[in-house]
Design a protein around this motif. Structure first.
Motif, mmCIF file in Angstrom:
data_model
loop_
_atom_site.group_PDB
_atom_site.id
_atom_site.type_symbol
_atom_site.label_atom_id
_atom_site.label_comp_id
_atom_site.label_asym_id
_atom_site.label_seq_id
_atom_site.Cartn_x
_atom_site.Cartn_y
_atom_site.Cartn_z
ATOM 1 N N ALA A 9 0.827 -1.128 -0.155
ATOM 2 C CA ALA A 9 -0.021 -0.053 0.068
ATOM 3 C C ALA A 9 0.843 1.392 0.166
ATOM 4 N N MET A 10 1.915 1.253 0.514
ATOM 5 C CA MET A 10 2.785 2.471 0.442
ATOM 6 C C MET A 10 4.071 2.148 -0.211
ATOM 7 N N VAL A 11 5.108 1.091 0.137
ATOM 8 C CA VAL A 11 6.555 1.361 -0.446
ATOM 9 C C VAL A 11 6.426 1.361 -1.949
ATOM 10 N N THR A 12 5.435 0.196 -2.460
ATOM 11 C CA THR A 12 5.527 0.014 -3.702
ATOM 12 C C THR A 12 4.934 1.321 -4.483
ATOM 13 N N PRO A 13 3.958 1.916 -4.206
ATOM 14 C CA PRO A 13 3.354 3.116 -4.891
ATOM 15 C C PRO A 13 4.230 4.255 -4.831
ATOM 16 N N PHE A 14 5.130 4.588 -3.548
ATOM 17 C CA PHE A 14 6.009 5.567 -3.577
ATOM 18 C C PHE A 14 7.289 5.387 -4.416
ATOM 19 N N ARG A 15 7.750 3.962 -4.752
ATOM 20 C CA ARG A 15 8.627 3.872 -5.656
ATOM 21 C C ARG A 15 8.050 4.178 -7.012
ATOM 22 N N ARG A 16 7.017 3.764 -7.226
ATOM 23 C CA ARG A 16 6.291 4.146 -8.533
ATOM 24 C C ARG A 16 6.505 5.565 -8.818
ATOM 25 N N LEU A 17 5.981 6.213 -7.607
ATOM 26 C CA LEU A 17 6.162 7.970 -7.692
ATOM 27 C C LEU A 17 7.500 8.498 -7.537
ATOM 28 N N GLU A 18 8.604 7.703 -7.380
ATOM 29 C CA GLU A 18 9.899 8.269 -7.288
ATOM 30 C C GLU A 18 10.256 7.955 -8.806
ATOM 31 N N ARG A 19 10.184 6.920 -9.470
ATOM 32 C CA ARG A 19 10.456 6.721 -11.110
ATOM 33 C C ARG A 19 9.634 7.642 -11.776
ATOM 34 N N PHE A 20 8.518 8.008 -11.456
ATOM 35 C CA PHE A 20 7.741 8.952 -12.074
ATOM 36 C C PHE A 20 8.379 10.334 -12.006
ATOM 37 N N ALA A 21 8.863 10.671 -10.855
ATOM 38 C CA ALA A 21 9.330 11.977 -10.457
ATOM 39 C C ALA A 21 10.790 12.118 -11.399
ATOM 40 N N ARG A 37 11.202 10.539 -14.259
ATOM 41 C CA ARG A 37 11.088 10.676 -15.594
ATOM 42 C C ARG A 37 10.467 12.196 -16.034
ATOM 43 N N VAL A 38 9.754 12.821 -15.003
ATOM 44 C CA VAL A 38 9.355 14.181 -15.119
ATOM 45 C C VAL A 38 10.663 15.273 -15.116
ATOM 46 N N ALA A 39 11.478 14.942 -14.133
ATOM 47 C CA ALA A 39 12.763 15.816 -14.274
ATOM 48 C C ALA A 39 13.564 15.654 -15.512
ATOM 49 N N GLY A 40 13.480 14.370 -16.146
ATOM 50 C CA GLY A 40 14.417 14.087 -17.409
ATOM 51 C C GLY A 40 13.485 14.830 -18.574
ATOM 52 N N GLY A 41 12.395 15.228 -18.238
ATOM 53 C CA GLY A 41 11.627 15.958 -19.418
ATOM 54 C C GLY A 41 10.504 15.049 -20.115
ATOM 55 N N ASP A 42 10.379 13.951 -19.718
ATOM 56 C CA ASP A 42 9.350 13.093 -20.227
ATOM 57 C C ASP A 42 8.081 13.261 -19.374
ATOM 58 N N LEU A 43 7.072 14.093 -20.269
ATOM 59 C CA LEU A 43 5.947 14.530 -19.655
ATOM 60 C C LEU A 43 4.600 13.984 -20.347
ATOM 61 N N ASP A 44 4.941 13.194 -21.297
ATOM 62 C CA ASP A 44 3.850 12.164 -22.133
ATOM 63 C C ASP A 44 3.245 11.106 -21.195
ATOM 64 N N LEU A 45 4.078 10.436 -20.465
ATOM 65 C CA LEU A 45 3.610 9.069 -20.021
ATOM 66 C C LEU A 45 2.780 9.313 -18.955
ATOM 67 N N PRO A 46 1.585 9.004 -18.510
ATOM 68 C CA PRO A 46 0.989 9.268 -17.555
ATOM 69 C C PRO A 46 1.325 8.380 -16.416
#
Length: 421
Positions: free
Chosen positions: A149-161, A163-172
């Protein structure tokens, strides 16, 4: 909700353990023998003393009957103390047996308290072990729940962040509204959408800005072309050489403005780092013409320039001299002293006015973008001239050095020598 269930279960097991320990601690430790049963056993043994082989135990006690000489006459079961010494070591109850007024033997009543204590201890240990196992199971289940409920979603958010920092803004970002990060995940994806919109708006604004610069460049070229045409006509019909020289200077300045306007297509005032600088070999004798073109108010005397071969961009070098002379005109308005000096690496052209200079603390900042000295108050300017000069000189392999001279601010333009010189 699930977290509350886990905590409630853990608290229930812990409370049950406390209750069990409290009940066990409150139980009386029955180490004394049952007096009534012991007396009954003594009476029945004394009654049957003459025929112990037919004696029966109706008391529920475990005991051994010894004759006075230590011979065992009766035992309720094997394994009991069969001597006074063993009975004392085991803390059994030893009583005298009398018949006819004399002591004929001993009754050893077995002490069962150690066995009961051992049984109770095993019960406590077993209950504690069960409680610990239940707690371990609840904690393990809660750990896996937190991981899901927490660790897996947080790691998903970390990978998403990342990608966003790298300029990938297309993948939801994948959202799960049922876990603890549901609303937070949705906010993160909204941030991605807003960043994407901001990028798109920035790109549109940049395109609009470049379009505006292109239009302004076109609009400026039109009057400049007229100025150049009139100047060419004036030069052709001039009555003396002085007028032809002045018309020629206007024509050269018009050509320079046209060239600079062309550069505005790829570099605006906000993007000066994109100004192209292309050094090539240049004879030092050409500097005299550049200095004369820059000194259109004739406040300086051209120096004697040593002959050498330089590495510079003609257009940008002329732009440097134009900016330096323009600053002297605007902020000092005095005579300008121009000198030339040759060393092993550079040909240095120094331009010094008689305006008194600037405070020493301000010198390191004058070449920064949009920075102006304290002597510029009340005078128009964007603080870009010296920044442009420094940018051009560095890209030509040279330097621009600003310092206070004997009479005013001195700008030393260090032009790199060609390696083939």
């Amino acid at each position: 909700m699930k977290g509350r269930v886990f905590f409630a279960g853990l608290l229930f097991v812990f409370a049950a353990q406390l209750v069990f320990l409290a009940v066990f601690a409150a139980l009386p430790l029955e180490s004394a023998q049952d007096t009534v049963a012991v007396n009954e056993a003594v009476q029945t043994v004394q009654r049957d003393w003459a025929a112990m082989e037919s004696h029966t135990n109706d008391t529920g006690l475990e005991y051994v009957v010894l004759r006075a000489d230590g011979v065992v006459l009766y035992r309720t079961r094997p394994g009991l103390s069969e001597s006074i010494h063993a009975a004392v070591a085991h803390r059994d109850t030893v009583l005298d047996l009398e018949a006819g007024g004399t002591t004929v033997g001993k009754l050893i009543v077995y002490n069962s308290a150690p066995m009961r204590l051992q049984a109770e201890k095993q019960t406590v240990v077993s209950a504690a072990a069960v409680g610990l196992l239940l707690q371990l199971g609840i904690c393990s289940a809660y750990f896996f729940y937190l991981r899901h409920a927490m660790v897996t979603p947080f790691r998903r958010l970390e990978r998403f962040a990342r990608r966003v920092a790298g300029g990938d803004l297309d993948l939801p970002l994948q959202m799960d509204r049922h876990n603890l990060f549901g609303a937070f995940t949705e906010s993160f994806d909204l941030m991605r959408c807003e960043l994407k919109k901001a990028r798109q708006m920035e790109a549109k604004a940049d395109a609009a800005k470049k379009e505006l610069v292109a239009k302004l460049s076109h609009d400026i070229r039109t009057p400049v072309a007229s100025i150049k045409a009139v100047s060419e006509l004036g030069a052709a019909t001039a009555a003396n050489g002085r007028d032809r020289e002045n018309y020629g200077r206007i024509i050269r300045k018009a050509d320079q403005i046209n060239t600079l306007m062309t550069n505005l297509f790829s570099a605006t005032m906000e993007e000066l780092h994109e100004l192209s600088v292309t050094p090539s070999e240049l004879k030092s004798g050409e500097l005299c013409t550049m200095l004369e073109n820059a000194d259109y108010l004739h406040l300086a005397k051209p120096p004697a320039v040593p002959e050498c071969l330089l590495l510079a961009d003609r257009l940008r070098l002329q732009q440097v001299f134009d900016n330096l002379f323009s600053n002297s005109y605007k902020y000092a308005g005095t005579e300008i002293n121009v000198t030339a000096e040759l060393d092993k690496e550079f040909l240095t052209i120094s331009v010094e006015d008689r305006g008194g200079g600037v405070p020493e603390a301000e010198l390191p900042y004058l070449k920064e973008k949009f920075r102006r000295g304290s002597n510029t108050k009340g005078k128009e300017g964007a603080g870009l001239g010296l920044y442009i000069c420094d940018h051009c000189m560095r890209n030509m392999g040279g330097r621009l050095v600003l310092e206070n001279g004997a009479f005013g601010l001195r700008a030393a333009v260090q032009i790199a020598l060609s390696r083939e010189a």
